[in-house]
Design a protein around this motif. Structure first.
Motif, PDB file in Angstrom:
ATOM      1  N   GLU A  24       0.856  -1.186   0.000  1.00 16.79           N
ATOM      2  CA  GLU A  24       0.000   0.000   0.000  1.00 16.79           C
ATOM      3  C   GLU A  24       0.892   1.236   0.000  1.00 16.79           C
ATOM      4  O   GLU A  24       1.829   1.346   0.791  1.00 16.79           O
ATOM      5  CB  GLU A  24      -0.903   0.027   1.246  1.00 16.79           C
TER       6      GLU A  24
ATOM      7  N   ASN B 255      -4.572   4.980  -2.079  1.00 15.84           N
ATOM      8  CA  ASN B 255      -5.743   5.543  -1.385  1.00 15.84           C
ATOM      9  C   ASN B 255      -6.348   6.682  -2.194  1.00 15.84           C
ATOM     10  O   ASN B 255      -5.636   7.564  -2.671  1.00 15.84           O
ATOM     11  CB  ASN B 255      -5.318   6.088  -0.010  1.00 15.84           C
TER      12      ASN B 255
ATOM     13  N   GLU C 175      -8.086   2.100  -3.082  1.00 11.85           N
ATOM     14  CA  GLU C 175      -8.764   1.975  -1.784  1.00 11.85           C
ATOM     15  C   GLU C 175      -9.702   3.164  -1.594  1.00 11.85           C
ATOM     16  O   GLU C 175      -9.277   4.319  -1.641  1.00 11.85           O
ATOM     17  CB  GLU C 175      -7.736   1.916  -0.647  1.00 11.85           C
TER      18      GLU C 175
ATOM     19  N   ASP D 242     -11.798   0.446   2.271  1.00 10.11           N
ATOM     20  CA  ASP D 242     -10.857   0.701   3.364  1.00 10.11           C
ATOM     21  C   ASP D 242     -11.615   0.952   4.666  1.00 10.11           C
ATOM     22  O   ASP D 242     -12.792   1.307   4.635  1.00 10.11           O
ATOM     23  CB  ASP D 242     -10.058   1.967   2.993  1.00 10.11           C
TER      24      ASP D 242
ATOM     25  N   LYS E 253     -11.142  -4.157   3.683  1.00  5.62           N
ATOM     26  CA  LYS E 253     -10.069  -4.052   4.680  1.00  5.62           C
ATOM     27  C   LYS E 253     -10.674  -3.754   6.050  1.00  5.62           C
ATOM     28  O   LYS E 253     -11.242  -2.670   6.261  1.00  5.62           O
ATOM     29  CB  LYS E 253      -9.085  -2.953   4.280  1.00  5.62           C
TER      30      LYS E 253
ATOM     31  N   GLU F  72      -6.164  -4.823   8.805  1.00  5.66           N
ATOM     32  CA  GLU F  72      -5.157  -3.770   8.949  1.00  5.66           C
ATOM     33  C   GLU F  72      -4.624  -3.736  10.376  1.00  5.66           C
ATOM     34  O   GLU F  72      -5.322  -4.121  11.305  1.00  5.66           O
ATOM     35  CB  GLU F  72      -5.795  -2.400   8.701  1.00  5.66           C
TER      36      GLU F  72
END
Ligand code: C2E
Ligand code: CA
Ligand code: CA
Length: 310
Positions: free
Chosen positions: A77, A132, A164, A194, A215, A251
């Protein structure tokens, strides 16, 4: 006395109003001098950011994403870092909201996408990169073209890019967002939700949008080894996602015990300081934990739980 002129009084009343609004509905606020200072700092940071975008002050760090066996490295990421010339390293929560408020998120987001895809194109071809996106980046309607052009220019195959997004984007639930996501999926780009579980829960969005991955937020992982109820929730999220053919990632995995529970509940992927902190691209080694001599133990001993030094 707060002011000697009408203008000064209005200015200070504005600041107090601004603070009251920022604090949420149904609040009030009085003027004090720290407000002037805060507003000034905010303005400075915005103009400095405007100048810094595209330059050396911004950098991406990459945090590894492993299969939950801890053996297979799937990708990284990309996490944005700003080294401010006088304030030093700033974490994204200090400047992303400002970028979103001012529209600077557009040039900044384009830079992030470009930098992340350029990097990922240099990695082994089985590794992907997750980027992101802020809800604000969907506002202008040209995001899909930007993604397409970036993939084209960098040569990164679409399936190696994962975007994400968060629930706040889906809550707006506009036709524009739905269409943009569908077009991205049609291009072969993957979409991950996310911070799952922190918003206004999210089950309703799961079947309406084309997610590849969900996630689970760090807030769950954190309590996984101490509170059995959290384990039950996580197990249910994973079962539900799997029944919808959505992969699940957890996460913020910091402890071996948390990893164990996640494995037991058949979580697909894990990310966190236990397995690897975010680091600049020149420190990436692309090793699966299995390729290290002691597998996950090796990953553990090198990862530690300190935040990345930026
Ligand atoms: P996020 O997308 O949820 O990213 C994960 C955050 O958790 C990162 O913080 C990461 O450094 C941190 N983290 C990872 N593993 C662990 C762990 O084991 N323990 C703990 N305590 N923390 C861990 P970071 O880098 O400060 O980023 C914060 C947020 O800023 C991100 O949250 C993301 O929402 C946003 N962000 C970062 N880069 C970008 C970007 O390029 N564009 C946009 N729009 N937002 C970004
Ligand atoms: Ca993220
Ligand atoms: Ca997250």
């Amino acid at each position: 006395m707060d002011a000697r002129t009408v203008e000064a009084l209005m200015h200070k009343a504005d600041l107090a109003l601004y603070r009251a609004k920022a604090a949420g509905r149904g609040t009030f606020s009085f003027y004090d001098e720290t407000l002037d200072k805060q507003l000034e700092e905010r303005r400075d940071l915005i103009s400095e950011m405007r100048v810094a975008i595209g330059g050396e002050q911004f950098r991406l760090h990459y945090q590894p994403q492993y299969s939950s066996d801890g053996k297979t490295l799937n990708g990284y990421e990309a996490l944005l870092r700003w080294t401010h010339p006088t304030l030093g390293p700033l974490t994204p929560d200090k400047f992303i909201p400002l970028a979103e408020d001012t529209g600077l998120i557009d040039p900044l987001g384009r830079w992030v996408l470009r930098a992340a895809c350029t990097q990922a194109a240099l990695w082994p071809s089985d590794l992907s990169v997750a980027v992101n996106l802020s809800a604000a980046q969907f506002r202008h309607g040209d995001l899909v073209e930007i993604v397409a052009r970036t993939l084209d220019a960098t040569g990164l195959p679409a399936h190696r890019l994962e975007l994400e997004i968060t629930e706040s984007l889906l809550m707006s639930n506009t036709e524009q967002v739905t269409q943009a996501l569908s077009r991205l999926v049609a291009m072969g780009v993957r979409i991950a939700m996310d911070d799952f579980g922190t918003g206004y829960s999210s089950m309703a969005y799961l079947w309406r949008f084309p997610f590849d991955k969900l996630k689970i937020d760090r807030a769950f992982t954190e309590n996984l080894d101490t509170d059995p109820k959290v384990g039950l929730i996580v197990r249910s999220i994973i079962a539900l996602s799997h029944s919808l053919d959505i992969r699940v990632s957890a996460e913020g995995v910091e402890k071996a015990e948390q990893l164990k529970v996640l494995r037991k509940h058949r979580c697909d992927e894990v990310q966190g300081y236990l397995l690897g902190r975010p680091v600049p691209d020149d420190q990436l080694v692309h090793l699966g934990a299995a390729e290290a001599p002691d597998g996950i133990v090796q990953a553990q001993s090198t990862a530690g739980v300190e935040p990345d030094s930026m």
